[in-house]
Design an enzyme around this catalytic site. Sequence first.
Site, short mmCIF file in Angstrom:
data_model
loop_
_atom_site.label_atom_id
_atom_site.label_comp_id
_atom_site.label_asym_id
_atom_site.label_seq_id
_atom_site.Cartn_x
_atom_site.Cartn_y
_atom_site.Cartn_z
N GLY A 123 0.84 -1.20 0.00
CA GLY A 123 0.00 0.00 0.00
C GLY A 123 0.87 1.24 0.00
CB ALA A 124 2.78 2.93 -2.50
CE LYS A 172 -9.94 6.41 12.96
NZ LYS A 172 -9.34 6.17 11.79
CG ASN A 204 -15.36 8.18 7.38
OD1 ASN A 204 -15.31 8.98 8.32
ND2 ASN A 204 -14.31 7.48 7.01
CG ASN A 263 -14.88 15.26 9.12
OD1 ASN A 263 -15.28 14.89 8.02
ND2 ASN A 263 -13.80 14.73 9.70
O1 KPL Z 1 -10.69 8.87 10.23
C1 KPL Z 1 -11.32 9.75 9.71
C2 KPL Z 1 -11.53 9.63 8.23
O2 KPL Z 1 -11.82 10.61 7.58
O3 KPL Z 1 -11.41 8.49 7.74
C3 KPL Z 1 -11.93 10.86 10.54
C4 KPL Z 1 -11.59 10.63 12.00
C5 KPL Z 1 -13.42 10.86 10.38
C6 KPL Z 1 -11.35 12.19 10.23
O4 KPL Z 1 -11.73 12.71 9.01
#
Ligand code: KPL
Length: 329
Positions: free
Chosen positions: A27-28, A208, A216, A226
């Site tokens: 993964g580059a 996470k 997202n 965001n």
């Molecule tokens: O991890 C993120 C992403 O965009 O994938 C967040 C924490 C939502 C920050 O943009």
Amino acid sequence: IFSKQSIMPRSRSAKQNLAASAWYILGAGAIGCLWAASLQQQNIRATLVVRDEKSIDLYNTNGGLSLNRDQQTVMLAAELVTPTQIDQPISRLIVATKAQHTLEALASIADNLADDATILLLQNGMGQQQAVVEQYPSTQLYCGISTDGAYVASPFNIIHAGAGNTVIGRFPEQLSNDRQLTALLDDLPNQQLSLETSHHIEPLLLKKVLINTLINPLTAVHQCRNGDLLALPDVYLQLQQLAAEVDQVTRAAGHYHAVGSALELAREVATATANNRSSMLQDRQAGRRTEIDYILGYFCRLAEKNNIATPLCDALLNMVRQWPVNDQA
Ligand code: KPL
């Protein structure tokens, strides 16, 4: 290409590190190149595994790997190989591909992968970890959760825009692996990046993926930053509904105590990263396949298993899956 020596004078211990087997990196993209550059800066050998000769040409045209951090740009020389050029066993591997490419990328180097290789996944999403455990049961799997902000300005030009930290732990969790975890950290770019270890990586992975589930898809659907999730009233209503569905799922699956209220978490992260364009929004705008099946899709599968109806989650999942993808992107 320039020689490594001319770029980075090496210390004695650095020489010893360079004698050790390289970390191979699948993964580059931004994270893969950030880690390759940081490993090289710390005199730990890093070899980026790229798909084809075209990538090697791009790298050569760029004159190496360029990393911009704290307003300074350094040029580094990582090794680059295609899977068919690997002629050594791989005992240390970082996977920094998109979640959906994990197994395919691993398959491309599987012939060289040592049975007991250490694999570190630096990815978003949930589901791929278990798949790796099932397909490569004798490897030592670790996962890292990173808040580093990095992006690719052009091929092999990486901007480390926001220094975050990366928490690394064994997956599945194991008791008393202190020494292994500490040894792993010594073998990683802990002077260039902020790295920590955890014995309880699973709740952190879950948190996470929950954050990514809440932020997202909605930012990608509405093509907003965001912070707009909180600022735009119609979008905020959807965020509330999404959070309510997610809370039901985490409660039913017995995870609520580990992650807490989804709306509070979403508010906290959307405020802290208000100006960000989420990775899914960036993927959509670049015509890349998104990680939806390993983010929101993970919650939809968990909801189904626990017989919870999640209409908004399902609608968003279907919508994102249908976006056109440009396979060259
Ligand atoms: O991890 C993120 C992403 O965009 O994938 C967040 C924490 C939502 C920050 O943009």
